[in-house]
Design a protein around this motif. Structure first.
Motif, PDB file in Angstrom:
ATOM      1  N   ASP A   1       0.817  -1.214   0.000  1.00 25.17           N
ATOM      2  CA  ASP A   1       0.000   0.000   0.000  1.00 25.17           C
ATOM      3  C   ASP A   1       0.852   1.266   0.000  1.00 25.17           C
ATOM      4  OD1 ASP A   1      -2.284  -1.567  -0.035  1.00 25.17           O
ATOM      5  OD2 ASP A   1      -2.605  -1.430   2.134  1.00 25.17           O
TER       6      ASP A   1
ATOM      7  N   TYR B   1       3.914   1.522  -1.161  1.00 23.46           N
ATOM      8  CA  TYR B   1       4.557   1.597  -2.472  1.00 23.46           C
ATOM      9  C   TYR B   1       3.597   2.200  -3.508  1.00 23.46           C
ATOM     10  CZ  TYR B   1       6.699   0.136  -6.859  1.00 23.46           C
ATOM     11  OH  TYR B   1       7.227   0.122  -8.128  1.00 23.46           O
ATOM     12  N   LEU B   2       2.363   1.718  -3.495  1.00 22.77           N
ATOM     13  CA  LEU B   2       1.395   2.214  -4.478  1.00 22.77           C
ATOM     14  C   LEU B   2       1.004   3.666  -4.206  1.00 22.77           C
ATOM     15  CD1 LEU B   2      -0.797  -0.964  -4.963  1.00 22.77           C
ATOM     16  CD2 LEU B   2       0.912   0.011  -6.530  1.00 22.77           C
ATOM     17  N   LYS B   3       0.993   4.074  -2.943  1.00 20.20           N
ATOM     18  CA  LYS B   3       0.718   5.476  -2.618  1.00 20.20           C
ATOM     19  C   LYS B   3       1.830   6.367  -3.158  1.00 20.20           C
ATOM     20  CE  LYS B   3      -0.403   8.575   1.156  1.00 20.20           C
ATOM     21  NZ  LYS B   3      -0.594   8.715   2.597  1.00 20.20           N
TER      22      LYS B   3
ATOM     23  N   ASN C   1       3.829   5.529  -5.628  1.00 17.35           N
ATOM     24  CA  ASN C   1       3.988   5.272  -7.065  1.00 17.35           C
ATOM     25  C   ASN C   1       2.639   4.979  -7.697  1.00 17.35           C
ATOM     26  OD1 ASN C   1       7.121   4.989  -7.306  1.00 17.35           O
ATOM     27  ND2 ASN C   1       6.544   3.826  -5.497  1.00 17.35           N
ATOM     28  N   PRO C   2       1.764   5.974  -7.750  1.00 18.90           N
ATOM     29  CA  PRO C   2       0.431   5.734  -8.300  1.00 18.90           C
ATOM     30  C   PRO C   2       0.511   5.241  -9.749  1.00 18.90           C
ATOM     31  CG  PRO C   2       0.695   8.048  -7.647  1.00 18.90           C
ATOM     32  CD  PRO C   2       1.989   7.350  -7.387  1.00 18.90           C
ATOM     33  N   GLY C   3      -0.359   4.347 -10.084  1.00 20.51           N
ATOM     34  CA  GLY C   3      -0.407   3.849 -11.446  1.00 20.51           C
ATOM     35  C   GLY C   3       0.462   2.636 -11.706  1.00 20.51           C
TER      36      GLY C   3
ATOM     37  N   GLU D   1       0.232  -0.306 -10.001  1.00 21.23           N
ATOM     38  CA  GLU D   1      -0.376  -1.515  -9.446  1.00 21.23           C
ATOM     39  C   GLU D   1      -0.354  -2.669 -10.442  1.00 21.23           C
ATOM     40  OE1 GLU D   1      -4.128  -2.953  -6.759  1.00 21.23           O
ATOM     41  OE2 GLU D   1      -4.188  -0.964  -7.643  1.00 21.23           O
TER      42      GLU D   1
ATOM     43  N   ALA E   1       8.945   7.393  -3.804  1.00 21.88           N
ATOM     44  CA  ALA E   1       9.176   7.052  -5.200  1.00 21.88           C
ATOM     45  C   ALA E   1      10.653   7.081  -5.561  1.00 21.88           C
ATOM     46  CB  ALA E   1       8.402   8.005  -6.107  1.00 21.88           C
TER      47      ALA E   1
END
Length: 106
Positions: free
Chosen positions: A26, A28-30, A32-34, A36, A75
């Protein structure tokens, strides 16, 4: 990633000298959006520093590795002589994928 034979041999002979830094999925995705779609569905942690060491550990047949969970890596990985303080843990290395390096911590 290149030939990891020498690094795998070093891990087997000398052991792991430096932890692998990971982020929770979670976090990491916050940061680095997009991205997933680049992760396997069952990924719980993403390697942000140490992908070659993880691959070499797998090549060497090591069952576990030492990791540090650091969700504040963001990021852009930090280059610092003082790594963020976070508990060190171990993770299983039994995962093969062509997607971003990841591990499932236990």
């Amino acid at each position: 990633m290149g030939d990891l034979t020498e690094l795998a041999g070093s891990l087997t002979t000398h052991g792991q000298k430096q932890v692998i830094t990971v982020m929770n999925r979670d976090a990491y995705l916050k940061a680095n959006p997009g991205l997933e779609a680049d992760l396997e569905p069952d990924t719980t942690h993403v390697v942000v520093d140490g992908s070659s060491r993880l691959a070499a550990a797998r090549e060497a047949g090591l069952a576990t590795i030492e990791i540090m969970v650091s969700d504040d890596q963001g990021a852009t990985p930090r280059k610092s002589s003082n790594p963020p303080s976070s508990p060190t843990s171990t993770a299983k290395t039994s995962r093969n994928s062509t997607k971003p390096a990841h591990c499932n911590a236990s």
